[in-house]
Motif scaffolding. Sequence first.
Motif, short mmCIF file in Angstrom:
data_model
loop_
_atom_site.label_atom_id
_atom_site.label_comp_id
_atom_site.label_asym_id
_atom_site.label_seq_id
_atom_site.Cartn_x
_atom_site.Cartn_y
_atom_site.Cartn_z
N UNK A 123 35.92 34.30 27.17
CA UNK A 123 36.88 33.85 28.19
C UNK A 123 36.93 34.81 29.37
N UNK A 124 36.84 36.11 29.10
CA UNK A 124 36.83 37.09 30.18
C UNK A 124 35.64 36.83 31.12
N UNK A 125 34.46 36.60 30.55
CA UNK A 125 33.28 36.38 31.38
C UNK A 125 33.37 35.05 32.12
N UNK A 126 34.01 34.04 31.51
CA UNK A 126 34.24 32.77 32.22
C UNK A 126 35.12 32.98 33.45
N UNK A 127 36.17 33.78 33.29
CA UNK A 127 37.07 34.07 34.41
C UNK A 127 36.32 34.77 35.54
N UNK A 128 35.54 35.77 35.18
CA UNK A 128 34.82 36.56 36.19
C UNK A 128 33.76 35.70 36.88
N UNK A 129 33.07 34.86 36.11
CA UNK A 129 32.09 33.93 36.70
C UNK A 129 32.77 33.04 37.74
N UNK A 130 33.96 32.56 37.40
CA UNK A 130 34.73 31.72 38.33
C UNK A 130 35.10 32.46 39.61
N UNK A 131 35.42 33.75 39.48
CA UNK A 131 35.77 34.55 40.67
C UNK A 131 34.56 34.73 41.59
N UNK A 132 33.40 35.01 40.99
CA UNK A 132 32.18 35.12 41.79
C UNK A 132 31.87 33.79 42.49
N UNK A 133 31.98 32.69 41.75
CA UNK A 133 31.65 31.38 42.32
C UNK A 133 32.58 31.02 43.48
N UNK A 134 33.84 31.37 43.35
CA UNK A 134 34.82 31.11 44.41
C UNK A 134 34.41 31.83 45.71
N UNK A 135 33.99 33.09 45.57
CA UNK A 135 33.56 33.85 46.74
C UNK A 135 32.27 33.30 47.34
N UNK A 136 31.33 32.92 46.47
CA UNK A 136 30.05 32.39 46.94
C UNK A 136 30.26 31.08 47.71
N UNK A 137 31.08 30.19 47.15
CA UNK A 137 31.23 28.85 47.73
C UNK A 137 31.94 28.84 49.07
N UNK A 138 32.65 29.93 49.40
CA UNK A 138 33.32 29.92 50.71
C UNK A 138 32.40 30.43 51.83
N UNK A 139 31.15 30.75 51.50
CA UNK A 139 30.18 31.16 52.54
C UNK A 139 29.93 29.99 53.48
N UNK A 140 29.71 30.28 54.77
CA UNK A 140 29.49 29.20 55.73
C UNK A 140 28.26 28.36 55.37
N UNK A 141 28.44 27.02 55.47
CA UNK A 141 27.36 26.07 55.16
C UNK A 141 26.74 26.31 53.78
#
Length: 217
Positions: A14-32
């Motif tokens: 669960x800890x790694x799932x949470x951290x994966x989600x945090x990385x994905x959130x940052x990646x997806x807000x990149x322009x285009x």
Amino acid sequence: STNKLRKIIMNYREQLDIVAGQFLELIKKAPNCEEVYTEDFGWENYRYKSDLFRLAHVERYGDDKIQVLHVTTFPHKDSPEPIYGFDCITIDKMVIGCYMDLSPGINQYLFHQHKKWGDKKPIPEWASVFSDNFIVMKPVSNEEFVEFCDWSVDRYDWYAYSILERRTKGVEEDVIKIQNKYCDIQSKNPRTYNVLKAKIGEERAKYFMEQILFPQI
């Protein structure tokens, strides 16, 4: 304190799932930002391209023995910035290893202010592409594990949104050379290859290492 230390580490999965989600959130807000098609290998792989990076990859592997979170981001070929890499590997009752680096592009950074993390693990022989600040460690406690994960996500935020957008004329040849060397060496990591080979066979493992995890320019 970090959500009561994520409810005292509910479990490593669960800890790694949470951290994966945090990385994905940052990646997806990149322009285009657009998802890059990735075929199904039997575990989670999320790959993206954007104006900020040529490729960002979050791999979340888990079975009944081991849990892995692997994150990389490769700058565009006209960007002199480093390559971001993060890995955490856990088994049922233990974190085996945590790794984080901004591997040298043309530019390099001192990114951890001399903070000492955990018990230092030996740097693998094949790891010649990493920086002098490469963090290779085994956390001494669950608290430190959570702190390291949060810190690595925070460093990613800084990396992606403070330095990655820089472009420089005339660097392409050097950047291609640097990134291709990194990908070539990383795709020959024997430990990862052997784990994959046992799971998906020799040919698919080679393909995954060279085309999905570490694709050259």
